[in-house]
Scaffold this active site. Structure first.
Site, PDB file in Angstrom:
ATOM      1  N   ASP A   1      46.081  76.431 -22.237  1.00  0.00           N
ATOM      2  CA  ASP A   1      46.183  75.872 -20.877  1.00  0.00           C
ATOM      3  C   ASP A   1      44.839  75.836 -20.144  1.00  0.00           C
ATOM      4  O   ASP A   1      44.778  75.322 -19.023  1.00  0.00           O
ATOM      5  CB  ASP A   1      47.206  76.676 -20.048  1.00  0.00           C
TER       6      ASP A   1
ATOM      7  N   ARG B   1      56.686  69.413 -29.491  1.00  0.00           N
ATOM      8  CA  ARG B   1      57.285  70.531 -28.752  1.00  0.00           C
ATOM      9  C   ARG B   1      58.792  70.675 -28.951  1.00  0.00           C
ATOM     10  O   ARG B   1      59.571  70.565 -28.015  1.00  0.00           O
ATOM     11  CB  ARG B   1      56.968  70.413 -27.256  1.00  0.00           C
TER      12      ARG B   1
ATOM     13  N   ARG C   1      52.611  69.742 -10.040  1.00  0.00           N
ATOM     14  CA  ARG C   1      53.562  70.556 -10.807  1.00  0.00           C
ATOM     15  C   ARG C   1      53.049  71.982 -10.960  1.00  0.00           C
ATOM     16  O   ARG C   1      53.857  72.914 -11.040  1.00  0.00           O
ATOM     17  CB  ARG C   1      53.751  69.967 -12.218  1.00  0.00           C
TER      18      ARG C   1
ATOM     19  N   LYS D   1      53.002  80.297 -12.057  1.00  0.00           N
ATOM     20  CA  LYS D   1      54.101  79.352 -12.301  1.00  0.00           C
ATOM     21  C   LYS D   1      54.905  79.754 -13.542  1.00  0.00           C
ATOM     22  O   LYS D   1      56.131  79.800 -13.501  1.00  0.00           O
ATOM     23  CB  LYS D   1      53.527  77.944 -12.512  1.00  0.00           C
ATOM     24  N   ASN D   2      54.197  80.049 -14.638  1.00  0.00           N
ATOM     25  CA  ASN D   2      54.894  80.272 -15.906  1.00  0.00           C
ATOM     26  C   ASN D   2      55.662  81.590 -15.930  1.00  0.00           C
ATOM     27  O   ASN D   2      56.491  81.800 -16.817  1.00  0.00           O
ATOM     28  CB  ASN D   2      53.908  80.213 -17.081  1.00  0.00           C
TER      29      ASN D   2
ATOM     30  N   CYS E   1      55.500  68.014 -20.303  1.00  0.00           N
ATOM     31  CA  CYS E   1      54.205  67.395 -20.621  1.00  0.00           C
ATOM     32  C   CYS E   1      54.258  66.712 -21.986  1.00  0.00           C
ATOM     33  O   CYS E   1      54.891  67.213 -22.913  1.00  0.00           O
ATOM     34  CB  CYS E   1      53.113  68.453 -20.662  1.00  0.00           C
TER      35      CYS E   1
HETATM   36  C1  UD1 Z   1      54.407  77.905 -22.669  1.00  0.00           C
HETATM   37  C2  UD1 Z   1      53.771  77.560 -21.332  1.00  0.00           C
HETATM   38  C3  UD1 Z   1      52.672  76.519 -21.521  1.00  0.00           C
HETATM   39  C4  UD1 Z   1      51.680  77.002 -22.580  1.00  0.00           C
HETATM   40  C5  UD1 Z   1      52.377  77.444 -23.857  1.00  0.00           C
HETATM   41  C6  UD1 Z   1      51.443  78.072 -24.856  1.00  0.00           C
HETATM   42  C7  UD1 Z   1      55.561  77.838 -19.747  1.00  0.00           C
HETATM   43  C8  UD1 Z   1      56.482  77.204 -18.774  1.00  0.00           C
HETATM   44  N1  UD1 Z   1      54.786  77.019 -20.457  1.00  0.00           N
HETATM   45  O1  UD1 Z   1      54.997  76.711 -23.172  1.00  0.00           O
HETATM   46  O2  UD1 Z   1      52.028  76.308 -20.269  1.00  0.00           O
HETATM   47  O3  UD1 Z   1      50.784  75.948 -22.874  1.00  0.00           O
HETATM   48  O4  UD1 Z   1      53.413  78.398 -23.557  1.00  0.00           O
HETATM   49  O5  UD1 Z   1      50.774  79.162 -24.303  1.00  0.00           O
HETATM   50  O6  UD1 Z   1      55.500  79.055 -19.859  1.00  0.00           O
HETATM   51  N2  UD1 Z   1      57.249  75.357 -31.036  1.00  0.00           N
HETATM   52  C9  UD1 Z   1      58.068  74.919 -32.034  1.00  0.00           C
HETATM   53  N3  UD1 Z   1      59.404  75.202 -31.950  1.00  0.00           N
HETATM   54  C10 UD1 Z   1      59.946  75.915 -30.909  1.00  0.00           C
HETATM   55  C11 UD1 Z   1      59.075  76.358 -29.881  1.00  0.00           C
HETATM   56  C12 UD1 Z   1      57.733  76.064 -29.964  1.00  0.00           C
HETATM   57  O7  UD1 Z   1      57.621  74.284 -32.997  1.00  0.00           O
HETATM   58  O8  UD1 Z   1      61.141  76.146 -30.876  1.00  0.00           O
HETATM   59  C13 UD1 Z   1      55.790  75.044 -31.090  1.00  0.00           C
HETATM   60  C14 UD1 Z   1      55.352  74.096 -29.976  1.00  0.00           C
HETATM   61  O9  UD1 Z   1      55.583  72.761 -30.316  1.00  0.00           O
HETATM   62  C15 UD1 Z   1      53.884  74.430 -29.847  1.00  0.00           C
HETATM   63  C16 UD1 Z   1      53.847  75.930 -30.150  1.00  0.00           C
HETATM   64  O10 UD1 Z   1      55.052  76.233 -30.836  1.00  0.00           O
HETATM   65  O11 UD1 Z   1      53.121  73.743 -30.794  1.00  0.00           O
HETATM   66  C17 UD1 Z   1      53.734  76.813 -28.917  1.00  0.00           C
HETATM   67  O12 UD1 Z   1      54.771  76.535 -28.014  1.00  0.00           O
HETATM   68  P1  UD1 Z   1      55.370  77.627 -27.006  1.00  0.00           P
HETATM   69  O13 UD1 Z   1      54.579  78.884 -27.095  1.00  0.00           O
HETATM   70  O14 UD1 Z   1      56.825  77.690 -27.227  1.00  0.00           O
HETATM   71  O15 UD1 Z   1      55.073  76.954 -25.593  1.00  0.00           O
HETATM   72  P2  UD1 Z   1      56.038  76.783 -24.372  1.00  0.00           P
HETATM   73  O16 UD1 Z   1      56.878  78.005 -24.209  1.00  0.00           O
HETATM   74  O17 UD1 Z   1      56.698  75.461 -24.439  1.00  0.00           O
END
Ligand code: UD1
Length: 426
Positions: free
Chosen positions: A313, A128, A405, A22-23, A123
């Site tokens: 995850d 986030r 999802r 999915k990701n 979620c």
């Molecule tokens: C992706 C995955 C999700 C997985 C996560 C971590 C997808 C669709 N989702 O989510 O399943 O759990 O990676 O492996 O691929 N953060 C900030 N600012 C930002 C971006 C992130 O503070 O601009 C923080 C987030 O709040 C979180 C951490 O960084 O605490 C990691 O987030 P991130 O790696 O960006 O996860 P996603 O890309 O949202």
């Protein structure tokens, strides 16, 4: 609303086909915006989130066709053609359902020069934010304004190469910037990048479309912008989180299961850990074979972190396993705040868990008891299904739209290896 009924106690035996990730699929779909030629994605999973991304891309004028696979293990093939970008507006109603919608910002800015994208939902696991994405695009010369819950981004003359270091190795921010930089003017150097297998999968697809990218899978990615990208046919990688979930399902219920199409290389941290506590995982020429005899698993601590460490995850699923392990374990969540929402639900089934800040202390019990429980997010809900596989009596998991999802035909896949599980339609 649909619910899932499970009667615990059966050992698992047989084969489970692993779906496309999915990701990875969601980001590859967004990347189709980068070219005016058709992009064909094979090994596509059939999931609610894929439907949400389809709705979003159609808003921009992307022409989409899906050829459905016939049965379990027969994946879909999706053709996406963004001949012209007709609109670059990503509305709240779609983006709130799925945070990955925000990944359209990079491709839209790169190809169209502007975009209006709602701030994301998804979620309910912590705050986030998307500040790293926005700071990165600003460093590439975009102007960013926030108004009424929307991001208004503009880079009329095109994005410009830059050097940018992520404060944290964010998966989404790395991928968003990568898809912006492939069509930018000049060289972009991204530091402290995500090294996740899905990020590498996206990068490999972009390279096959004509992008110039070096350093995939390392923390420094260097991208030299090109004028245009071409169409491609590309297979989505196997889903490592689905794979890990069924490895843990076998570890919790006991038995012998072969995961068809699964790869060991993207699940190293989990496999290494489970081998220490009594589950064997071997690569076969068709996928991974998983074996656990009748012995109770041993409790073992884990800390989630960015790849290649243990994935956040799989934290909830591993916690379900530790609930029935022999001894006490500590599970530390370092990627997301507030990602222990499954704890009160597991406790309803008799689990002994104490949460203090980012650490959950789990004292294994000999048996869990079936109970009605509530799914709260995607990965949390599947941990309740796993607990149900080993619990005495009946477990009913409510609000299964969270499962839909991210897990394709979960109840069919598990009942196919002998679990007593069914979907009850509301
Ligand atoms: C992706 C995955 C999700 C997985 C996560 C971590 C997808 C669709 N989702 O989510 O399943 O759990 O990676 O492996 O691929 N953060 C900030 N600012 C930002 C971006 C992130 O503070 O601009 C923080 C987030 O709040 C979180 C951490 O960084 O605490 C990691 O987030 P991130 O790696 O960006 O996860 P996603 O890309 O949202």
């Amino acid at each position: 609303m649909d619910r899932i009924r499970i009667r615990g106690g059966n050992r698992l035996k047989g084969e489970i086909p692993i779906s496309g990730a999915k990701n990875s699929a969601l980001k590859l779909m967004a990347a189709s915006l980068l070219t005016d030629e058709p992009v064909t994605l094979t090994n596509m999973p059939r999931l609610a989130d894929i439907g949400a991304m389809t709705d979003l891309l159609m808003q921009f004028g992307v022409n989409m066709n899906v050829r459905r696979g016939a049965g379990l293990g027969q994946s879909d093939t999706m053709r996406l053609h963004a001949a012209r970008i007709e609109s670059a507006f990503a509305p709240y109603d779609i983006v709130r359902k799925m945070r990955a919608s925000f990944q359209v910002l990079g491709p839209l800015l790169a190809r169209h020069g502007e975009a209006k994208v709602s701030l994301p939902g998804g979620c309910a696991i912590g705050a986030r934010p998307v500040d790293f994405h926005l700071k990165g695009f600003e460093a590439m010369g975009a102007t960013i304004e926030l108004a009424d819950g929307y991001v208004l981004a503009s880079a009329k003359g095109g994005l410009k190469g830059t050097t940018f270091e992520f404060p944290f190795a964010s998966v989404g921010a790395t991928e968003n910037l990568m898809t912006g930089a492939v069509l930018a003017r000049g060289r972009t150097v991204l530091k402290n990048c995500a090294r996740e297998p899905e990020t590498q999968d996206l990068g490999r697809c972009l390279i096959a479309m004509g992008a110039k990218i070096e350093g995939l899978g390392t923390s420094e990615i260097i991208i030299d912008g090109v004028d245009r990208l071409s169409g491609i046919e590309y297979p989505v990688m196997p889903d490592r989180i689905e794979t890990g979930t069924y490895i843990i399902a076998t570890a919790i219920a006991g038995g012998d299961v072969e995961l068809i199409g699964a790869q060991a290389s993207s699940n190293g941290a989990l496999i290494g850990l489970l081998e220490k506590i009594g589950t064997e995982v071997k690569q076969t020429n068709r996928g991974l074979s998983v074996h656990r005899n009748g012995v109770r698993p041993t409790a073992m601590d884990v800390k989630t972190d960015v790849f290649p460490a243990f994935p956040t995850d799989l934290q909830a699923q591993y916690m379900a396993l530790m609930c029935v392990a022999n001894g006490t374990s500590h599970i530390r969540e370092t990627v997301f705040e507030n990602r222990f929402m499954h704890v009160p639900e597991l406790a309803r089934m008799g689990a002994k868990i104490h949460v203090d800040g980012d650490v959950a202390t789990v004292t294994g019990v000999e048996t869990l008891k079936g109970a009605p429980v509530m799914a709260t997010d995607l990965r949390a809900s599947v941990s309740l299904v796993l607990a149900g596989l080993v619990a005495e009596g009946e477990t009913i998991v409510n609000r299964v739209y969270h499962l839909d999802r991210g897990f394709e035909r979960l109840e069919e896949k598990l009942s196919g290896v002998g679990a007593e599980i069914e979907r009850q339609q509301a």
